[in-house]
Design a protein around this motif. Sequence first.
Motif: not given
Length: 316
Positions: A158-159, A175, A177
């Motif tokens: 997921g992110r 962040e 991904d």
Amino acid sequence: MIAVAVGGALARPAVADELPVPDDPPAEAPIDPALEANRAEARRRFEQGVALAQAGNCDAAIAELRASYELVPRPNTLYNIGQCNETLGRYADAVATYEEFLAVAPADDPDRRLVEAQIASLRRLLGRIVLRTNVEAEVWLGDRLLGQAPGELLIEGGRHTIELRREGYDPIRREVDLAGGRVVELDLELRKLAPKIIRQNTVVERKAEGLPRYLFWSGVGATSAALLVGTGFGVHALLGQRDAEAIDPRLPRDDERDSIERSAKIADIGFLAAGVFAVGTTVVYFLTDWGGPAEQPTLAPTPVPGGAALSLTGAW
């Protein structure tokens, strides 16, 4: 599924026909009150954890189950913790707990194959983050401590926003991904915090300073000079007027009259200037910093050969 195995699970009784039949009845082993108290507390917390998990509060359930495991380490408790982590979507924590279960469970535990299958299934949902950093730091995901950097971390797909923290350094957020079964590599550099500059405002109390003394004495000198000029020309005008009247009782001649009027005007100007200087000097006197009990200025007549003069005394 949460494994609910409470009654008798903390102390599994042996099967009667597996025990040898002694000639004499064995003496009962002494009961350790502290051990019994731990078992009772562990059983209570285990039951509370299962009840919380069934009510949907898996976070609180994990806390209770962990407390139970610390009192009495049972593989079944670890299995339930893994189930709670799986319910919360914390697949990496679930895998770690299941692996801990495999490390402590007996080789013939009937749940081993089930746990191994669950680990294999969950690993397909996890990705790996490879972190390379210039210094060691903690890796956080929200309020969860994932591990240490540099190193590799298993994390759910997921992110995500991960944060690196180290005391004395600026935190770094990134962040990511991440898909299941994939690997993400990050090179991060933590920078030291800039030193805090404490600015201290120093208040310097300054005593109000008065005017220098020489201004006052300059005013005294100017006043005295103007007064002397006015007095001198005034006396000259009076004497000229007297001499002219002694020679001729009528009006003085034009040249004599001009000289008398000129002396009178200069005398008036001298007296006027002396008055102005005197007022200004008086003001300066009260604004002057005399610096303590210095000798105050005085103006007094002083005899000189052939006459008298004004004498100024005081601290300069």
